[in-house]
Design an enzyme around this catalytic site. Structure first.
Site, PDB file in Angstrom:
ATOM      1  N   SER A  47      -2.414   5.016  -2.466  1.00  0.00           N
ATOM      2  CA  SER A  47      -2.242   6.175  -3.344  1.00  0.00           C
ATOM      3  C   SER A  47      -3.586   6.634  -3.926  1.00  0.00           C
ATOM      4  CB  SER A  47      -1.241   5.866  -4.460  1.00  0.00           C
ATOM      5  OG  SER A  47      -1.762   4.868  -5.312  1.00  0.00           O
ATOM      6  N   HIS A  48      -4.629   5.812  -3.828  1.00  0.00           N
ATOM      7  CA  HIS A  48      -5.955   6.241  -4.274  1.00  0.00           C
ATOM      8  C   HIS A  48      -6.986   6.133  -3.164  1.00  0.00           C
ATOM      9  CE1 HIS A  48      -3.904   6.149  -8.069  1.00  0.00           C
ATOM     10  NE2 HIS A  48      -4.837   6.938  -8.517  1.00  0.00           N
ATOM     11  N   LEU A 124      -8.625   2.913 -11.991  1.00  0.00           N
ATOM     12  CA  LEU A 124      -9.603   2.433 -12.978  1.00  0.00           C
ATOM     13  C   LEU A 124     -10.253   1.107 -12.573  1.00  0.00           C
ATOM     14  CD1 LEU A 124      -7.659   3.233 -16.292  1.00  0.00           C
ATOM     15  CD2 LEU A 124      -9.308   4.651 -15.067  1.00  0.00           C
ATOM     16  N   THR A 160       0.562  10.124 -16.886  1.00  0.00           N
ATOM     17  CA  THR A 160       0.848   8.807 -16.297  1.00  0.00           C
ATOM     18  C   THR A 160      -0.147   7.776 -16.843  1.00  0.00           C
ATOM     19  OG1 THR A 160      -0.484   9.464 -14.404  1.00  0.00           O
ATOM     20  CG2 THR A 160       1.902   9.656 -14.169  1.00  0.00           C
ATOM     21  N   ASP A 178      -4.376  -3.113 -13.490  1.00  0.00           N
ATOM     22  CA  ASP A 178      -4.624  -1.673 -13.619  1.00  0.00           C
ATOM     23  C   ASP A 178      -3.328  -0.979 -13.276  1.00  0.00           C
ATOM     24  OD1 ASP A 178      -5.522   0.922 -13.542  1.00  0.00           O
ATOM     25  OD2 ASP A 178      -6.673   0.682 -11.693  1.00  0.00           O
ATOM     26  N   PHE A 179      -2.729  -0.321 -14.246  1.00  0.00           N
ATOM     27  CA  PHE A 179      -1.451   0.340 -13.918  1.00  0.00           C
ATOM     28  C   PHE A 179      -1.278   1.657 -14.649  1.00  0.00           C
ATOM     29  CE2 PHE A 179      -0.294  -3.144 -16.998  1.00  0.00           C
ATOM     30  CZ  PHE A 179      -0.030  -2.354 -18.109  1.00  0.00           C
ATOM     31  N   ARG A 186       1.858   8.804 -10.149  1.00  0.00           N
ATOM     32  CA  ARG A 186       2.285  10.077  -9.564  1.00  0.00           C
ATOM     33  C   ARG A 186       1.949  10.157  -8.076  1.00  0.00           C
ATOM     34  NH1 ARG A 186       4.217  14.852 -11.447  1.00  0.00           N
ATOM     35  NH2 ARG A 186       3.703  16.671 -10.198  1.00  0.00           N
ATOM     36  N   ASP A 188       2.118   7.810  -6.003  1.00  0.00           N
ATOM     37  CA  ASP A 188       3.155   7.096  -5.262  1.00  0.00           C
ATOM     38  C   ASP A 188       4.432   7.921  -5.160  1.00  0.00           C
ATOM     39  OD1 ASP A 188       2.063   4.784  -4.276  1.00  0.00           O
ATOM     40  OD2 ASP A 188       2.286   3.691  -6.165  1.00  0.00           O
ATOM     41  N   LYS A 230       8.348   0.677 -25.163  1.00  0.00           N
ATOM     42  CA  LYS A 230       7.067  -0.046 -25.223  1.00  0.00           C
ATOM     43  C   LYS A 230       5.989   0.687 -24.409  1.00  0.00           C
ATOM     44  CE  LYS A 230       9.454  -4.400 -25.901  1.00  0.00           C
ATOM     45  NZ  LYS A 230       9.617  -5.808 -25.526  1.00  0.00           N
ATOM     46  N   PRO A 305      -2.635 -10.661 -10.963  1.00  0.00           N
ATOM     47  CA  PRO A 305      -2.767  -9.276 -10.543  1.00  0.00           C
ATOM     48  C   PRO A 305      -4.071  -9.084  -9.786  1.00  0.00           C
ATOM     49  CG  PRO A 305      -3.012  -9.478 -12.931  1.00  0.00           C
ATOM     50  CD  PRO A 305      -2.562 -10.799 -12.426  1.00  0.00           C
ATOM     51  N   ARG A 308      -3.505  -9.220  -4.328  1.00  0.00           N
ATOM     52  CA  ARG A 308      -3.136  -8.482  -3.111  1.00  0.00           C
ATOM     53  C   ARG A 308      -4.320  -7.612  -2.661  1.00  0.00           C
ATOM     54  NH1 ARG A 308      -1.974  -3.401  -2.008  1.00  0.00           N
ATOM     55  NH2 ARG A 308      -2.491  -2.887  -4.155  1.00  0.00           N
TER      56      ARG A 308
END
Ligand code: NDP
Length: 343
Positions: A47-48, A124, A160, A178-179, A186, A188, A230, A305, A308
């Protein structure tokens, strides 16, 4: 018809950089943007990855980014390091501010980089990893354009709003997350639309505020924050710290400025760097204590995290990055005419 290929990260970065140079970007903007996009492709963050090139070029063609702008460092010697991107892509502004941010964080224990007036299309984690590589912990956040409804609401208001953190490790890849603060990034949702895949329940509402799993309806309606109230509060905090506080556009203002969600958003970014040694002040070894925690997490069979991504990175270094025939065709088309489809 183009054929699928496998390409080294370096060769792909050169190719993408050439496309951006031909589109009129300054060498600093072209190189840093290409490096970030290819890092996404290399780390299997599609996606990036190179799918973003056309969006960048559309933004240039629409005059919403300043391709020749040289970001300006505004340094008053304090721990708050400012970079006025002057409308350039954020990657160039970050490159200009990074050495001073690192020096100030070492000097004071904590420093912040405020980036103003940039176009931001990136993940990021490349910035976070540039800071952890210096032995510093890092946080980064920015608004986006208003596409997310607050928890309990029904219409776009928040972005987002990505949020990332990194912790340096001496003998291992850094701990990095990083999320997006929306359920899904967006990009995705856009990939789901392109591939004709429904969204998971609870990702979005349509333009009437009703739940939907149709990516096209979601893009026309509003996405939802992760974790209900949250995620909504964290996203609101990002609007406050990385927009209101730094004198830059909120996600709603960024959408008003652009008038569309098909171009890269224009706003600011806040990046923090911490010296773990300075904060620990001799009260134990923060790095050793971090390792104890990471080993306990791994000991339960959980993964850290970014693992992968790091595995994909190793594969790409050993075997290259595989590109589909469609991706090769896109690169060839943009090499022939970067604005062909948009001009
Ligand atoms: P994901 O939900 O895919 O991943 C979030 C983080 O969680 C990653 O660090 C990921 O590591 C980690 N993770 C995922 N699964 C697990 C697991 N089972 N155990 C431990 N860790 C896990 O991210 P998003 O889709 O929310 O965001 C994707 C990207 O989009 C981000 O890089 C973000 O910066 C970017 N973005 C940028 C925006 C902008 O305006 N510039 C706006 C919104 C998002 P791993 O990668 O290794 O799976």
């Amino acid at each position: 018809m183009a054929q699928p290929i496998t390409v080294s990260p370096e060769a792909l970065a050169e190719r993408v950089s050439r496309i951006f140079l031909a589109a009129g970007l300054s060498p600093l903007q072209a190189e840093t943007l290409a490096a970030t996009i290819v890092a996404g492709e290399r780390d299997a963050c599609k996606s990036h990855g190179i799918y973003r090139i056309e969006g960048c070029l559309r933004t240039v063609a629409a005059g919403k980014v300043q391709p020749q702008a040289e970001p300006e460092l505004q340094d008053d010697g304090s721990p708050v390091v400012r970079v006025d991107a002057k409308g350039a892509f954020s990657t160039a502004a970050f490159a200009v501010g990074l050495p001073v941010l690192v020096a100030r964080a070492r000097q004071h224990g904590l420093a912040a980089m405020v980036v103003n007036s940039c176009t931001h299309i990136s993940a990021l984690w490349p910035e976070i990893e540039a800071i952890t590589a210096e032995g510093l912990a890092a946080m980064a956040m920015c608004p986006s354009y208003a596409t997310v409804a607050p928890a309990g609401g029904s219409a776009p208001l928040l972005g987002t709003n990505p949020f990332a953190f990194g912790w340096p490790r001496k003998d291992a890849s850094p701990y990095v997350f990083d999320f997006a603060t929306s359920v899904m990034a967006r990009g995705d949702v856009e990939l789901h639309r392109i591939e004709g895949r429904p969204l998971p329940e609870g990702t979005a509402v349509d333009r009437d505020g009703n739940p939907t799993t149709d990516p096209a309806e979601a893009l026309a309606g509003a996405m939802l924050p992760f974790g209900g109230h949250k995620g909504s509060a964290i996203s609101t905090m990002i609007e406050l710290l990385a927009a209101a506080m730094i004198g830059d556009l909120t996600s709603t203002e960024a959408l008003d400025y652009l008038g569309t969600t098909t171009l890269g958003p224009h706003h600011g970014e806040l990046i923090l760097a911490f010296s773990p040694e300075r904060f620990a002040a001799g009260r134990g070894d923060p790095f050793a204590r971090a390792e104890t925690l990471f080993q306990a997490i791994l000991g339960q069979g959980a993964r850290l995290p970014s693992q992968r991504r790091f595995e994909a990175r190793k594969r790409a270094a050993a075997e290259g990055i595989p590109l589909t025939a469609e991706e090769v065709e896109m690169l060839e088309r943009l090499e022939r005419a970067p604005f062909g489809a948009q001009a």
